[in-house]
Motif scaffolding. Structure first.
Motif, PDB file in Angstrom:
ATOM      1  N   LEU A  26      35.127 -17.038 -59.893  1.00  0.00           N
ATOM      2  CA  LEU A  26      35.885 -17.933 -59.015  1.00  0.00           C
ATOM      3  C   LEU A  26      34.932 -18.766 -58.156  1.00  0.00           C
ATOM      4  O   LEU A  26      33.906 -18.270 -57.692  1.00  0.00           O
ATOM      5  N   GLU A  27      35.291 -20.013 -57.925  1.00  0.00           N
ATOM      6  CA  GLU A  27      34.495 -20.898 -57.076  1.00  0.00           C
ATOM      7  C   GLU A  27      35.409 -21.571 -56.074  1.00  0.00           C
ATOM      8  O   GLU A  27      36.605 -21.753 -56.329  1.00  0.00           O
ATOM      9  N   GLY A  28      34.841 -21.963 -54.929  1.00  0.00           N
ATOM     10  CA  GLY A  28      35.650 -22.619 -53.908  1.00  0.00           C
ATOM     11  C   GLY A  28      34.854 -22.904 -52.666  1.00  0.00           C
ATOM     12  O   GLY A  28      33.624 -22.949 -52.691  1.00  0.00           O
ATOM     13  N   ARG A  29      35.569 -23.062 -51.546  1.00  0.00           N
ATOM     14  CA  ARG A  29      34.950 -23.497 -50.286  1.00  0.00           C
ATOM     15  C   ARG A  29      34.486 -22.336 -49.425  1.00  0.00           C
ATOM     16  O   ARG A  29      34.475 -22.427 -48.205  1.00  0.00           O
ATOM     17  N   CYS A  30      34.142 -21.230 -50.050  1.00  0.00           N
ATOM     18  CA  CYS A  30      33.758 -20.035 -49.300  1.00  0.00           C
ATOM     19  C   CYS A  30      32.746 -19.261 -50.130  1.00  0.00           C
ATOM     20  O   CYS A  30      32.773 -19.305 -51.369  1.00  0.00           O
ATOM     21  N   GLN A  31      31.854 -18.545 -49.452  1.00  0.00           N
ATOM     22  CA  GLN A  31      30.827 -17.769 -50.149  1.00  0.00           C
ATOM     23  C   GLN A  31      31.317 -16.383 -50.562  1.00  0.00           C
ATOM     24  O   GLN A  31      30.711 -15.737 -51.400  1.00  0.00           O
ATOM     25  N   SER A  32      32.407 -15.912 -49.970  1.00  0.00           N
ATOM     26  CA  SER A  32      32.879 -14.554 -50.235  1.00  0.00           C
ATOM     27  C   SER A  32      33.738 -14.509 -51.496  1.00  0.00           C
ATOM     28  O   SER A  32      34.777 -15.170 -51.576  1.00  0.00           O
ATOM     29  N   PRO A  33      33.356 -13.717 -52.497  1.00  0.00           N
ATOM     30  CA  PRO A  33      34.153 -13.662 -53.727  1.00  0.00           C
ATOM     31  C   PRO A  33      35.559 -13.104 -53.512  1.00  0.00           C
ATOM     32  O   PRO A  33      36.522 -13.596 -54.115  1.00  0.00           O
ATOM     33  N   VAL A  34      35.705 -12.091 -52.641  1.00  0.00           N
ATOM     34  CA  VAL A  34      37.039 -11.511 -52.421  1.00  0.00           C
ATOM     35  C   VAL A  34      37.915 -12.472 -51.626  1.00  0.00           C
ATOM     36  O   VAL A  34      39.127 -12.557 -51.848  1.00  0.00           O
ATOM     37  N   ALA A  35      37.317 -13.230 -50.717  1.00  0.00           N
ATOM     38  CA  ALA A  35      38.079 -14.249 -49.980  1.00  0.00           C
ATOM     39  C   ALA A  35      38.611 -15.307 -50.944  1.00  0.00           C
ATOM     40  O   ALA A  35      39.767 -15.737 -50.838  1.00  0.00           O
ATOM     41  N   LEU A  36      37.777 -15.722 -51.887  1.00  0.00           N
ATOM     42  CA  LEU A  36      38.222 -16.697 -52.889  1.00  0.00           C
ATOM     43  C   LEU A  36      39.336 -16.116 -53.753  1.00  0.00           C
ATOM     44  O   LEU A  36      40.302 -16.808 -54.108  1.00  0.00           O
ATOM     45  N   LEU A  37      39.215 -14.828 -54.109  1.00  0.00           N
ATOM     46  CA  LEU A  37      40.239 -14.173 -54.932  1.00  0.00           C
ATOM     47  C   LEU A  37      41.584 -14.137 -54.222  1.00  0.00           C
ATOM     48  O   LEU A  37      42.608 -14.569 -54.780  1.00  0.00           O
ATOM     49  N   PHE A  38      41.610 -13.631 -52.997  1.00  0.00           N
ATOM     50  CA  PHE A  38      42.880 -13.488 -52.274  1.00  0.00           C
ATOM     51  C   PHE A  38      43.500 -14.866 -52.011  1.00  0.00           C
ATOM     52  O   PHE A  38      44.708 -15.053 -52.131  1.00  0.00           O
ATOM     53  N   ASP A  39      42.650 -15.841 -51.688  1.00  0.00           N
ATOM     54  CA  ASP A  39      43.144 -17.195 -51.460  1.00  0.00           C
ATOM     55  C   ASP A  39      43.751 -17.762 -52.746  1.00  0.00           C
ATOM     56  O   ASP A  39      44.786 -18.426 -52.716  1.00  0.00           O
ATOM     57  N   ALA A  40      43.097 -17.493 -53.894  1.00  0.00           N
ATOM     58  CA  ALA A  40      43.608 -17.986 -55.176  1.00  0.00           C
ATOM     59  C   ALA A  40      44.942 -17.341 -55.535  1.00  0.00           C
ATOM     60  O   ALA A  40      45.787 -17.968 -56.182  1.00  0.00           O
ATOM     61  N   LEU A  41      45.147 -16.094 -55.109  1.00  0.00           N
ATOM     62  CA  LEU A  41      46.410 -15.412 -55.384  1.00  0.00           C
ATOM     63  C   LEU A  41      47.519 -15.895 -54.447  1.00  0.00           C
ATOM     64  O   LEU A  41      48.682 -16.012 -54.852  1.00  0.00           O
ATOM     65  N   LEU A  42      47.153 -16.194 -53.199  1.00  0.00           N
ATOM     66  CA  LEU A  42      48.145 -16.646 -52.220  1.00  0.00           C
ATOM     67  C   LEU A  42      48.469 -18.133 -52.373  1.00  0.00           C
ATOM     68  O   LEU A  42      49.612 -18.549 -52.191  1.00  0.00           O
ATOM     69  N   ARG A  43      47.443 -18.945 -52.681  1.00  0.00           N
ATOM     70  CA  ARG A  43      47.603 -20.405 -52.776  1.00  0.00           C
ATOM     71  C   ARG A  43      46.907 -20.882 -54.054  1.00  0.00           C
ATOM     72  O   ARG A  43      45.805 -21.419 -54.005  1.00  0.00           O
ATOM     73  N   PRO A  44      47.525 -20.694 -55.213  1.00  0.00           N
ATOM     74  CA  PRO A  44      46.837 -20.854 -56.500  1.00  0.00           C
ATOM     75  C   PRO A  44      46.189 -22.207 -56.743  1.00  0.00           C
ATOM     76  O   PRO A  44      45.114 -22.276 -57.327  1.00  0.00           O
ATOM     77  N   ASP A  45      46.814 -23.315 -56.316  1.00  0.00           N
ATOM     78  CA  ASP A  45      46.256 -24.629 -56.659  1.00  0.00           C
ATOM     79  C   ASP A  45      46.099 -25.532 -55.448  1.00  0.00           C
ATOM     80  O   ASP A  45      46.083 -26.757 -55.559  1.00  0.00           O
ATOM     81  N   THR A  46      45.945 -24.924 -54.269  1.00  0.00           N
ATOM     82  CA  THR A  46      45.934 -25.716 -53.032  1.00  0.00           C
ATOM     83  C   THR A  46      44.754 -26.676 -52.956  1.00  0.00           C
ATOM     84  O   THR A  46      44.863 -27.766 -52.408  1.00  0.00           O
ATOM     85  N   ASP A  47      43.586 -26.301 -53.515  1.00  0.00           N
ATOM     86  CA  ASP A  47      42.421 -27.188 -53.460  1.00  0.00           C
ATOM     87  C   ASP A  47      42.571 -28.410 -54.351  1.00  0.00           C
ATOM     88  O   ASP A  47      41.780 -29.350 -54.278  1.00  0.00           O
ATOM     89  N   PHE A  48      43.571 -28.397 -55.230  1.00  0.00           N
ATOM     90  CA  PHE A  48      43.822 -29.538 -56.103  1.00  0.00           C
ATOM     91  C   PHE A  48      45.048 -30.327 -55.640  1.00  0.00           C
ATOM     92  O   PHE A  48      45.608 -31.127 -56.391  1.00  0.00           O
ATOM     93  N   GLY A  49      45.468 -30.058 -54.391  1.00  0.00           N
ATOM     94  CA  GLY A  49      46.575 -30.797 -53.817  1.00  0.00           C
ATOM     95  C   GLY A  49      47.941 -30.282 -54.214  1.00  0.00           C
ATOM     96  O   GLY A  49      48.964 -30.880 -53.867  1.00  0.00           O
ATOM     97  N   GLY A  50      47.982 -29.153 -54.924  1.00  0.00           N
ATOM     98  CA  GLY A  50      49.263 -28.608 -55.361  1.00  0.00           C
ATOM     99  C   GLY A  50      49.885 -27.696 -54.323  1.00  0.00           C
ATOM    100  O   GLY A  50      49.259 -27.333 -53.324  1.00  0.00           O
ATOM    101  N   ASN A  51      51.117 -27.321 -54.567  1.00  0.00           N
ATOM    102  CA  ASN A  51      51.806 -26.395 -53.661  1.00  0.00           C
ATOM    103  C   ASN A  51      52.517 -25.297 -54.452  1.00  0.00           C
ATOM    104  O   ASN A  51      53.625 -24.892 -54.130  1.00  0.00           O
ATOM    105  N   MET A  52      51.861 -24.829 -55.508  1.00  0.00           N
ATOM    106  CA  MET A  52      52.395 -23.738 -56.319  1.00  0.00           C
ATOM    107  C   MET A  52      52.571 -22.504 -55.449  1.00  0.00           C
ATOM    108  O   MET A  52      51.732 -22.187 -54.610  1.00  0.00           O
ATOM    109  N   GLU A  53      53.669 -21.795 -55.647  1.00  0.00           N
ATOM    110  CA  GLU A  53      53.924 -20.611 -54.836  1.00  0.00           C
ATOM    111  C   GLU A  53      52.962 -19.485 -55.195  1.00  0.00           C
ATOM    112  O   GLU A  53      52.354 -19.474 -56.280  1.00  0.00           O
TER     113      GLU A  53
END
Length: 478
Positions: free
Chosen positions: A77-104
């Protein structure tokens, strides 16, 4: 206060608590939620947009995320944070938010009381921590949807209160209220003690009981006092098998270390400017307010002063085009007010004609000293000195965590024990998948103390800690 909390706060003979959390901001609240038996499962009928993560999620159907291998799930997983678990939980809670989506969220939550771990959350303020100290009308840096905690979206909560988001962002007052409300709505209040000031945390290996049974790991003694309306400050003492540091970093403002800094007109919080405005100490007719700093707090102070037509001298050590300035990292469409301040900083240096009445920018200037007659002495980039009369000085150059209650103020817990503890440059060293200190068993840290600075990402640390503690509890002797 419940009898359960009274018993544990007052006596050292009570059975040790499994967990004490120091700090009741978003990190502490999210961890309390997870330790109260609220358990995340992946919805069986929904696909995650990240193909690799989706494949991994289907390998363990019906198994809680807390019981899965967080290292394995977060790999890739990659994103705006260095913590792998933070990226994981964020991806589960907000799956496509970094791409402008609002998927539940792909998670569903079950309240399984049998999985709850008794714990206590100690905080100086009401639940929400430092958010209650921020001027209520200030707009949050992050989008409103990123400020939410699990299973209660900020947008839905605000709609129920007939409040709206401003340019996708919420006010600090709304967010502080949301965190308080979250604790109530999720039934977590009995775990929280507000007005609790921790003064010491000590640890050592426990002695065997009369039966010869000894719990593995150290025991922690957490001491402090409660702030009360009658100013009596009753002491408390807690014994715990695990301690989680969730205090944030806003306790101790950074200082300049210059002569005159202790003078009474020098302050470190925006609230001082608000109070001076109400009292008439500063006004459109007064000497300027000197604001030192080039971050968002300094920008907030500039915006506040401009709103009330109070003259401003804005001094900072960096060049205005420095790519490290936070303004250069913010999208203009989302943060127009901060880009306006950055534009003022660029266009209105003291050496150029003023397009902004009542505002002076002093880039690459160093404040040398402050005099009792409210004269501020600067050194410019060429080494020349300049003097300005000021009504009030606001030093807004960041803050440091206050871990004075730990042995050595926690310095030996940092990634580089020989350097001062710093959330940005030298955070507490933790295992990235449990958030347990690499230097002390049973001691955990979450949030800004370990470099997770946004509410959106601090929740991953809470997930890692909860997962680790659940595994520990499963290994405890009966």
């Amino acid at each position: 206060m419940s009898n359960w909390r009274k018993d544990h706060l007052g006596a050292s003979s009570v059975e040790p608590l499994p967990v004490v959390i120091i700090g009741n901001g978003p990190s502490g609240i999210c961890l309390s939620y997870l330790l109260s038996g609220y358990t995340p499962y992946v919805k069986p009928d929904i696909a995650h947009p990240h193909p690799l993560l989706q494949r991994k999620l289907t390998e363990a159907p019906g198994v809680s995320v807390l019981d899965q291998d967080l290292d394995y799930l977060s790999e890739g997983l990659e994103g705006r944070c260095q913590s792998p678990v933070a990226l994981l939980f964020d991806a589960l809670l907000r799956p496509d938010t970094d791409f402008g989506g609002n998927m539940e969220s792909v998670l569903t939550w079950k309240h399984q009381k049998e999985r709850a771990i008794p714990h206590m959350v100690l905080g100086r303020n009401l639940p929400g921590g430092a958010w209650h100290s921020i001027e209520g009308s200030m707009v949050t840096l992050s989008q409103g949807q990123w400020m939410g905690l699990p299973d209660l979206q900020v947008k839905e909560w605000m709609c129920r209160r007939r409040r709206g988001l401003r340019n996708s962002r919420a006010t600090a007052g709304d967010i502080a209220h949301y965190y308080r409300d979250y604790v109530t709505k999720k039934g977590l209040g009995h775990n929280f003690v507000s007005g609790a000031v921790v003064t010491a945390v000590e640890w050592g290996m426990p002695e065997s009981s009369g039966s010869g049974v000894r719990h593995p790991g150290p025991l922690f003694q957490v001491s402090g006092f409660l702030t009360t309306e009658d100013q009596s400050r009753p002491p408390f003492s807690l014994c715990a098998r695990n301690v989680v540091l969730a205090t944030g970093t806003s306790d101790s403002p950074a200082r300049l270390g210059i002569p005159g800094e202790a003078l009474p007109f020098v302050h470190y919080k925006l609230s001082a400017l608000e109070a001076a405005t109400r009292a008439g100490t500063v006004s459109p007719a007064s000497d300027p307010v000197l604001i030192v700093g080039a971050g968002l707090s300094a920008a907030d102070a500039v915006l506040y002063a401009r709103h009330y037509s109070i003259p401003v001298i804005h001094a900072f050590r960096r060049p205005v085009h420095d790519p490290g300035l936070v303004f250069n990292q913010l999208p203009k469409m989302l943060y127009p007010e901060y880009h306006k301040v950055h534009q003022m900083m660029r266009e209105q240096s003291i050496l150029s004609p003023s397009p902004y009445e009542g505002y002076r920018s002093l880039p690459e200037h160093q404040l040398l000293l402050l005099k009792e007659d409210r004269q501020a002495v600067f050194q410019d980039p060429k080494g020349l000195q300049k003097v300005f009369g000021v009504a009030l000085v606001l030093v807004l150059i960041g803050s440091h965590p206050d871990l004075s209650f730990l042995p050595g103020a926690g310095a030996n817990l940092a990634m580089d024990p020989d350097q001062p503890l710093s959330a940005k440059r030298n955070p507490i060293d933790v295992d990235p998948f449990t958030y347990q200190s690499t230097h002390q068993e049973g001691l955990y840290a979450v949030g800004p103390l370990v470099g997770d600075n946004f509410v959106r990402f601090v929740q991953g640390g809470a997930l890692a800690v909860a997962s680790s503690l659940l595994r520990k509890e499963a290994r405890q002797p009966p």
